[in-house]
Design a protein around this motif. Structure first.
Motif, PDB file in Angstrom:
ATOM      1  N   ASN A 188      -7.849  -1.864  -6.278  1.00 20.57           N
ATOM      2  CA  ASN A 188      -7.131  -1.053  -5.350  1.00 20.57           C
ATOM      3  C   ASN A 188      -8.010  -0.925  -4.180  1.00 20.57           C
ATOM      4  O   ASN A 188      -9.027  -0.634  -4.047  1.00 20.57           O
ATOM      5  N   GLN A 248      -1.488   3.712  -8.317  1.00 14.19           N
ATOM      6  CA  GLN A 248      -2.330   2.269  -8.570  1.00 14.19           C
ATOM      7  C   GLN A 248      -1.811   1.555  -9.803  1.00 14.19           C
ATOM      8  O   GLN A 248      -1.755   0.687  -9.804  1.00 14.19           O
ATOM      9  N   GLY A 285       0.785  -1.321   0.021  1.00 15.50           N
ATOM     10  CA  GLY A 285       0.058  -0.016  -0.035  1.00 15.50           C
ATOM     11  C   GLY A 285       0.770   1.252   0.122  1.00 15.50           C
ATOM     12  O   GLY A 285       0.410   2.378  -0.689  1.00 15.50           O
ATOM     13  N   SER A 319       2.742   1.964  -3.367  1.00 17.33           N
ATOM     14  CA  SER A 319       1.598   2.224  -4.023  1.00 17.33           C
ATOM     15  C   SER A 319       1.390   3.787  -3.933  1.00 17.33           C
ATOM     16  O   SER A 319       0.864   4.387  -5.104  1.00 17.33           O
ATOM     17  N   ILE A 329      -4.224  -3.902  -4.259  1.00 22.14           N
ATOM     18  CA  ILE A 329      -3.276  -3.074  -3.241  1.00 22.14           C
ATOM     19  C   ILE A 329      -3.988  -3.024  -1.951  1.00 22.14           C
ATOM     20  O   ILE A 329      -5.109  -2.619  -2.078  1.00 22.14           O
TER      21      ILE A 329
END
Ligand code: SF4
Lengths: 74, 370
Positions: free
Chosen positions: B250, B206, B198, B201, B222
């Protein structure tokens, strides 16, 4: 080391590029040079190695939680 | 409201939803679904909440190359140790590096022999220290992924601003997408879905990981680091698998934008250039490291203190390389809990607070024994 911690903004010094965030009652001075947008008290930031790396979108968080509540209730 | 992501009753109810989905996915796949959490912080969170053992009957969770200390090559560790031995240097480091065994020493041992090693929470603190101690050569050990590297770039910006002559960076930074390609090109790897980091990212965006679903046809998500985030990610991956879908999702929309943190990306592009880097277990992976750009060579410790360091010796019997590739679980290593423990670690995966061996030892070992 990769640990990120969320904190709520309690004080902002835009010129000095820092903010103070509160995390469970502990106040932390964090570097805000990685954040492009204006930061205002009451917002949540994700902190990594003393730097804010992004803002936490509370509306989005609420949406996610709502989704899980729906899934577990059906 | 954010505490809700730690809510135990919500977590328990999610587990009840996960089990039938895992069974459905197993039916479709013909085997128990195997998911990989790429990030070391996920590994720790999964172990701490007991998610791995709770779901073991239904699915397999494997760790990947997401602990920055663990993936640092032995040669780089040896380089850092040799830097610590130089007179007048101060090693400025995150705490996790201290006990990592090099070929014949560790930073901790060098410290006991009077080398100067200081733990900092942030690279900004290391620059402040350098500014206050002009007589000392402060070298920051840049170990970390895309999340850490921007703050290290900012420390160089500060050093330039202050005109410091005694601050440099040893860049062992690594990039996650290239090592994911290296991992995925391995035909032996049998992973049905990926839980992606996470906070990496949040910096790279994303879409930086979209290629996994698009090119390798494996579902990804994610995820954040709270129990509900992780269970939610497992739920959504299993949902894809049970419905024969392949998507890049995501699950951490509250922090991760599509494009990532542009300011941080610009900083990285300004100070660093992608380079071939050595990863423990993987060897050389092209464009997976960050070298300091030539115009900032003065702040590059590899330039300022150019040392000849031979290829490192990995500890005998240590299977960290295989653990980092998701091929072995920590207890598959013969040294696990025998000669290798958190008190006396043989490999980095037992040292780091994000290492798979340390996580397993700390949280799952007793259950494993019983
Ligand atoms: S148990 Fe120790 S020696 Fe074995 S792989 Fe893990 S860190 Fe390496």
């Amino acid at each position: 080391m990769c640990l990120g911690i969320p904190g709520i903004v309690v004080e902002v010094n835009a010129a000095g590029h820092w903010a103070v965030v509160d995390r469970l009652g502990v106040q932390l001075k964090v570097d805000t040079r990685l954040i492009d947008e204006e930061i205002t008290p009451g917002e949540y930031l994700m902190i990594h190695a003393g730097h804010a790396i992004g803002k936490i979108d509370l509306n989005e968080a609420e949406e996610t939680l709502k989704l899980w509540e729906e899934i577990i209730s059906c | 409201m954010l505490d809700k992501f730690q809510d135990a009753s919500l977590g328990k109810k999610l587990i009840q939803k996960i089990i039938p989905l895992a069974l459905a996915a197993r039916e479709k796949l013909g085997h128990r679904p195997a998911l990989m959490e790429v990030c070391g912080t996920h590994t720790m969170a999964i172990a701490r909440c007991g998610i791995k053992s709770l779901l073991a009957e239904y699915l397999e969770l494997r760790s990947g190359p997401g602990c920055p200390v663990c993936v640092t090559d032995q040669q780089d560790i040896d380089y850092m140790i040799n830097l610590a031995r130089l007179p007048g240097t101060v090693m400025a480091t995150f705490g996790d590096m201290l006990r990592v065994p090099g070929s014949d020493s560790s930073l901790e041992r060098e410290k006991a022999r009077k080398a100067k090693v200081i733990i900092f929470y942030s690279p900004a603190e290391a620059v402040n220290y350098a500014s206050a101690h002009p007589g000392q050569e402060v070298i920051f050990l840049g170990v970390g992924f895309e999340t850490t590297a921007p703050s290290v770039a900012l420390s160089m910006a500060t050093a330039i601003e202050l005109g410091l002559k005694n601050y440099s960076v040893f860049s062992a930074h690594k990039l996650v997408p290239p090592v994911m390609s290296a991992l995925l090109d391995d035909l032996d790897l049998h992973i049905d879905g990926f839980i992606l980091p996470g906070h990496v990212s949040a910096i790279i965006g994303q879409k930086a990981f979209d290629f996994i679903a698009r090119e390798y046809r494996i579902p990804t998500i994610i995820a954040g680091f709270e129990p509900v985030d992780i269970l939610g990610a497992i739920y959504r991956l299993l949902k894809q698998l049970s419905q024969n879908e392949i998507k890049a999702e995501n699950g951490y929309g509250r922090l991760v934008p599509l494009e990532g943190n542009i300011k941080a990306q610009k900083l990285l592009a300004n100070y660093f250039t992608p380079s071939t880097a050595l990863w423990r277990g993987f060897g050389a992976v092209s464009a997976s490291g960050l070298d300091i750009k030539d115009e900032y060579a003065f702040y590059n410790a590899k330039n300022k203190f150019a040392l000849e360091v031979p290829a490192g010796q990995t500890p005998k019997g240590c299977k960290c390389g295989e653990v980092l590739k998701g091929k072995l679980n920590p207890p598959d290593c013969l040294l696990f809990a025998r000669t290798c423990t958190p008190m006396q670690p043989v490999g980095p995966c037992m040292v780091s607070s994000e290492g798979a061996c340390a996580a397993f030892y700390q949280y799952e070992f007793n259950e494993f024994k019983g």
